[in-house]
Structures are given as C-alpha cells and as structure tokens.
Design a protein around this motif. Structure first.
Motif, short mmCIF file in Angstrom:
data_model
loop_
_atom_site.label_atom_id
_atom_site.label_comp_id
_atom_site.label_asym_id
_atom_site.label_seq_id
_atom_site.Cartn_x
_atom_site.Cartn_y
_atom_site.Cartn_z
N ARG A 85 22.83 -24.96 -74.14
CA ARG A 85 22.69 -26.28 -74.65
C ARG A 85 21.36 -26.89 -74.06
N ASP A 140 28.91 -29.10 -70.01
CA ASP A 140 30.11 -29.53 -70.65
C ASP A 140 30.51 -30.89 -70.99
N ASP A 143 28.86 -33.91 -74.54
CA ASP A 143 28.86 -33.40 -75.82
C ASP A 143 28.18 -33.82 -76.69
#
Length: 340
Positions: A85, A140, A143
C-alpha cells in the motif's frame, strides 16, 4: 481502463484509455482513492498557469493526491514493492541536475509532475505508473482516506516546519481551506496556539468544529503578537497582510497561490527583519506527514466532505457539490470498485 480526461476548458469526461505499462524502474499502482484540489479545478476552468506557460496542454489527465496498491513491477524494481500500500511524490525530477542531486528534485527545471506537468498522466484513473523511487509505504495505521491526504498534508507539514514555532507560541493561518486546516492541525500537534482568519461562515464554523476556538474574520481579529503567519489563501491582498501582522524577527510562510500577482513591500520585510518562506511542494514533507498520521498526532480524515465515483467528478469540477456532502472542504474519488 477508466480515466478522467479534461479535453478543454469546462469539459471533462471519463474515457477508456490504455492501461499503463511500467517502464524500467517504475511500478503500476491500482489506485484506490484520489483527492481533487484547486489545481485540478483550475485545469478544468482553463485558469491553470501551466496552460499558458506551455508546461501543460489539453487533453490532460489530472490527479496528484492518491493512494493505492502496487500490482506490477518494471525491470529493476525491488520485488518487495509488489502488493504494498503506497502513496507517492508528485514531483519527478530528472535525477541528474544539480537540484536533483542535492535533494531538491521538486524544483528541478525539467521535472514531470504527476497529473500536472509535461503530460505525466494523473491518478484519477484506475491505474497509475510511478517511478519506484517516488513511492512511500503506508503503514497499517494510515487508512485509505488518510493515505490520499498525504500529499496535501505534506504541504502543510512543510509550512508549519518553516514557521519554526515553539510550543505555546501563537500562529495565525490565513485561509481555512484544506491546506489551511491541515496547517492548523500540524501546528496544534506542535503545541502552538492556533488561530485562523477567513471569510466564509461555513468554513469558519467547520474550523470551530475541529476544536479551534480562535477563528476570526478581518472585522474581529484580535491584536497579536503573531509569532508566525501562514498564508494558505488564494487572496491577492493577504501576502501583504501576513507581513503586516507577523511579529518582527519572526516568519511568514506563503503556501497559497492567488490567480493574479500579489504585492508585498520588501522594505517592510527588511525593516521588520522577517524571514519569508515559500512552499511549492509536499515532497520533503511526505515522510513526516505519514509518521504524524500513523502516530495519531494529526488526523486529517474529518476534512473529507464526500466520496464520489469517477463518473460524478466532471460535475464536481464544474462546481456542483454532492447532495450528501458534509461541511469539510475536500472531495475524494473512490476508484477501488470498478462498478463505482
């Protein structure tokens, strides 16, 4: 794939375009979420200065506030990036000039800017090609909503760093839009006493809802001292007002851009012994912004008023506000669902 394309002033549409192939050193990101800002609106209206300077031309694929997941790698890219991500730097320097080799790639004379300059396609599309060296991993604790707010947050982070505020000092921020409010959040996280100056009742009320009590108009602004003044507005008269208001020997920071030249009297700058700092880019502030979001020191997510589909975006660029929008200043586009 689907991508938002501005084909000329006041005309944008979602088109099917060829998906990107990663070049050497690049990755392809499946974009999950992207934000729109004033620069994107200026491309839509035709007011963006790069259209006049030749640094950009229609058709243009906009979008430079984004996050997503790496799904393909070009030659030479570390396999550890696959599946990460990420968000990324907008400013892509040449990597060879004096500015780039001294860590100032964001002011490289021949830089590309994702979704802005030299035809580099933007992130308001299902996929985006990005050099791996421009990527930043998202932990993490950050978001998707916060991840797509890293780029504007980086501008605010740099502005507050430039203001050189110590805990307890008084900071005045001109303009309670997205960047101004992010500046306020970062300044508060540093322990500063934060005040905001604006005009719109809606924006001022929203700033109060974020816990800022010192929210003013020109008519009721209290006397200083203002240890730093950050101009995050687009008003031509406020750069001079910032210089007028700041304490002698302290700092003014200019991160907002007006549509016409803004004038300041450099005699005031010198005679007050004020340091003036301009902030162009989030680039040097991206890592610090991600860390602040991950720790919870700054939570930017409340600034997002609505999340829309790509197909809804042309109307929003033209000035429509989503019917279910909250009071915040930021609109996000959800690209994670191909049916959205």
């Amino acid at each position: 794939m689907r991508a938002l394309v501005i084909t000329g002033p006041d005309h944008a549409e979602v088109q099917d375009v060829a998906p990107p192939e990663p070049a050497v050193g690049e990755v392809v990101v499946d974009v999950s979420r992207a934000g729109i800002c004033g620069t994107d609106v200026e491309f839509f209206t035709g007011e963006m200065a790069y259209l006049r300077s030749g640094d950009a031309a229609y058709p243009i694929r906009i979008g430079h506030e984004w996050m997503g997941t790496v799904t393909a790698l070009g030659a030479g890219v570390d396999p550890a990036w696959l599946g990460a991500r990420v968000t990324g730097d907008t400013m892509l320097g040449c990597g060879r000039c004096r500015r780039c080799t001294s860590g100032r790639q964001h002011v490289c004379e021949v830089r590309d800017e994702i979704g802005i300059r030299n035809g580099r396609p933007g992130a308001l599309a299902e996929q985006l090609a990005v050099p791996a060296h421009a990527l930043h991993r998202l932990p993490d604790g950050v978001d998707d909503v916060a991840g797509a707010l890293v780029e504007p947050g980086g501008n605010a982070y740099r502005s507050v760093e430039a203001a050189a505020l110590a805990p307890g000092e008084r900071c005045l921020i001109l303009g309670p839009g997205t960047i101004g409010l992010l500046c306020a959040l970062f300044a508060r996280a540093r322990g500063a006493q934060v005040h905001l100056l604006g005009r719109s009742a809606r924006s001022l009320d929203f700033a109060r809802s974020l816990g800022f009590e010192g929210v003013w108009t020109d008519d009721d602004l209290p006397a200083g001292p203002w240890d730093a003044v950050i101009d995050a507005s687009n008003a031509t008269h406020l750069p001079a007002r910032a210089l007028e208001l700041v304490e002698p020997g302290r700092r003014v920071v200019y991160v907002g851009l007006a549509g016409a030249p803004s004038m300041i009297d450099t005699r005031d700058l010198a005679l007050k012994d004020v340091t003036a700092v301009g902030v162009l880019s989030a680039s040097p502030g991206l890592a610090g912004t991600i860390a602040a979001y991950a720790s919870g020191a700054v939570d930017p997510r409340g600034l997002v008023a609505a999340t829309i589909s790509l197909e809804e975006l042309p109307a929003v660029l033209a000035g429509a506000r989503p019917a279910d929008a909250g009071p915040g200043p930021k609109i996000h586009v959800d690209l994670s669902d191909p049916r959205a």
